[in-house]
Design a protein around this motif. Structure first.
Motif, mmCIF file in Angstrom:
data_model
loop_
_atom_site.group_PDB
_atom_site.id
_atom_site.type_symbol
_atom_site.label_atom_id
_atom_site.label_comp_id
_atom_site.label_asym_id
_atom_site.label_seq_id
_atom_site.Cartn_x
_atom_site.Cartn_y
_atom_site.Cartn_z
ATOM 1 N N ILE A 211 25.735 -15.757 43.281
ATOM 2 C CA ILE A 211 25.744 -14.528 42.493
ATOM 3 C C ILE A 211 24.399 -14.326 41.802
ATOM 4 N N ASP A 212 23.852 -15.380 41.233
ATOM 5 C CA ASP A 212 22.568 -15.271 40.542
ATOM 6 C C ASP A 212 21.460 -14.795 41.472
ATOM 7 N N GLU A 217 23.538 -7.863 46.719
ATOM 8 C CA GLU A 217 24.090 -7.854 48.074
ATOM 9 C C GLU A 217 25.609 -8.017 48.087
ATOM 10 N N ILE A 218 26.205 -8.306 46.933
ATOM 11 C CA ILE A 218 27.636 -8.643 46.871
ATOM 12 C C ILE A 218 28.464 -7.395 46.577
ATOM 13 N N LEU A 224 32.188 -12.270 48.807
ATOM 14 C CA LEU A 224 31.539 -13.468 48.283
ATOM 15 C C LEU A 224 32.217 -14.729 48.812
ATOM 16 N N SER A 225 33.545 -14.761 48.753
ATOM 17 C CA SER A 225 34.293 -15.932 49.215
ATOM 18 C C SER A 225 34.069 -16.171 50.704
ATOM 19 N N TYR A 230 34.846 -19.990 51.739
ATOM 20 C CA TYR A 230 36.045 -20.416 51.024
ATOM 21 C C TYR A 230 37.130 -19.347 51.116
ATOM 22 N N ASN A 231 38.365 -19.764 50.998
ATOM 23 C CA ASN A 231 39.472 -18.850 50.847
ATOM 24 C C ASN A 231 39.377 -18.180 49.482
#
Length: 306
Positions: A211-212, A217-218, A224-225, A230-231
């Motif tokens: 995130i930093d 882009e998110i 993100l996950s 990751y789930n």
């Protein structure tokens, strides 16, 4: 050494504004960096900077708009967030798109020559910049911050401004080296934690780090996950247990704090800020901003201008 400076509204009608410090006769030595020029330029749509010989190494960052950077007659299309390296000795030109202006920051430099001793960490940078041709990387928004802060030091010229500027110039060179050499790739859980780190909290740290560094882009927690491997449910539960706040709350906080900077410091419109922060619409961004800050973005801007 006296620096030549250009600022405010240039006499050239094709330029909206320009601020520059340049040391053409003799470069300003800032630690290992020989500084030739450092500035920011905004050009009207369709404006062209004529072809000229590049007499030092130059890194440029496109702040907004789009156009083409021409290196030895090869036209490279560029857009906001793009980073371009032009080596010394090449023929260089720039043109703004016909439909929009282009604004970019630039740094003309050389690192200490090969026969000059240099800190070990900087040796790969010197070889990279001295031996590379024209290079281009997209999605390099994080580099704008040291550009902005470095230019501010030269503009305000407060006590010890050259020492502060040197630190920001080194950041630009290091971040550009990483981006242009491909040393950084999309974060993954296996690479997001330092080698000496422990496994406890690894996923949480990976999320915070990503995130930093990739905030613009998110789109959402789901994306993100997926990017981190990751789930979503697992990562969200783990983040809440470790940080005592949800992952969505943390992501929203980071986006809203960045939004404040974009609106007040960079004077971006609400629509443009919403687009940069990956909101589906300006109205969706305004609702999120009001929920976070207690006032809509329009009122926040008015308060900041008082």
């Amino acid at each position: 050494m006296k620096a030549a400076e250009t600022s405010g509204l240039p006499t050239d009608p094709g330029k909206n504004f320009q601020f520059e410090r340049h040391y053409t006769a003799a470069p300003r030595q800032l630690g290992p960096i020989s500084l030739y020029q450092f500035g920011e330029l905004s050009c009207e749509a369709g404006y062209e900077i004529a072809a000229h010989r590049q007499w030092c190494q130059e890194i440029s960052y496109v702040v907004s708009g789009g156009g083409h950077f021409i290196d030895n007659a090869q036209a490279i299309p560029v857009k906001e967030g793009d980073l371009i390296f032009n080596p010394a000795g090449h023929t260089h030109a720039i043109s703004a798109d016909c439909g929009e202006a282009i604004r970019f920051a630039y740094l003309g430099f050389e690192l200490a020559p090969l026969e000059t001793p240099l800190e070990e960490d900087l040796l790969p940078l010197r070889l990279f910049y001295q031996r590379s041709g024209c290079l281009h990387a997209a999605g390099c928004q994080e580099i704008f911050q040291p550009f902005r802060k470095g230019l501010e030091e030269f503009y305000l010229m407060e006590p010890a401004h050259l020492l502060m500027a040197q630190a920001y110039l080194l950041q630009i060179l290091l971040l550009s080296y990483r981006a242009l050499s491909g040393a950084l790739s999309s974060a993954a859980p296996s690479s997001a934690v330092p080698p000496c780190g422990v496994a406890v909290g690894k996923a949480v740290y990976a999320a915070i780090r990503y995130i930093d560094r990739h905030l613009l882009e998110i789109q959402n927690v789901q994306q993100l996950s997926r990017t981190l491997g990751y789930n979503r449910t697992y990562l969200s539960h783990l983040f809440k247990s470790r940080m005592n706040r949800t992952l969505e709350e943390y992501l929203t906080q980071q986006k809203m704090e960045r939004a404040k900077e974009l609106l007040l410091r960079d004077h971006l419109s609400i629509a443009k800020t919403a687009e940069l922060l990956q909101y589906a619409s300006a109205s969706a961004f305004s609702r999120a901003f009001r929920s976070y800050a207690g006032v809509p973005p329009s009122a926040f801007i008015k308060q900041g201008q008082r």
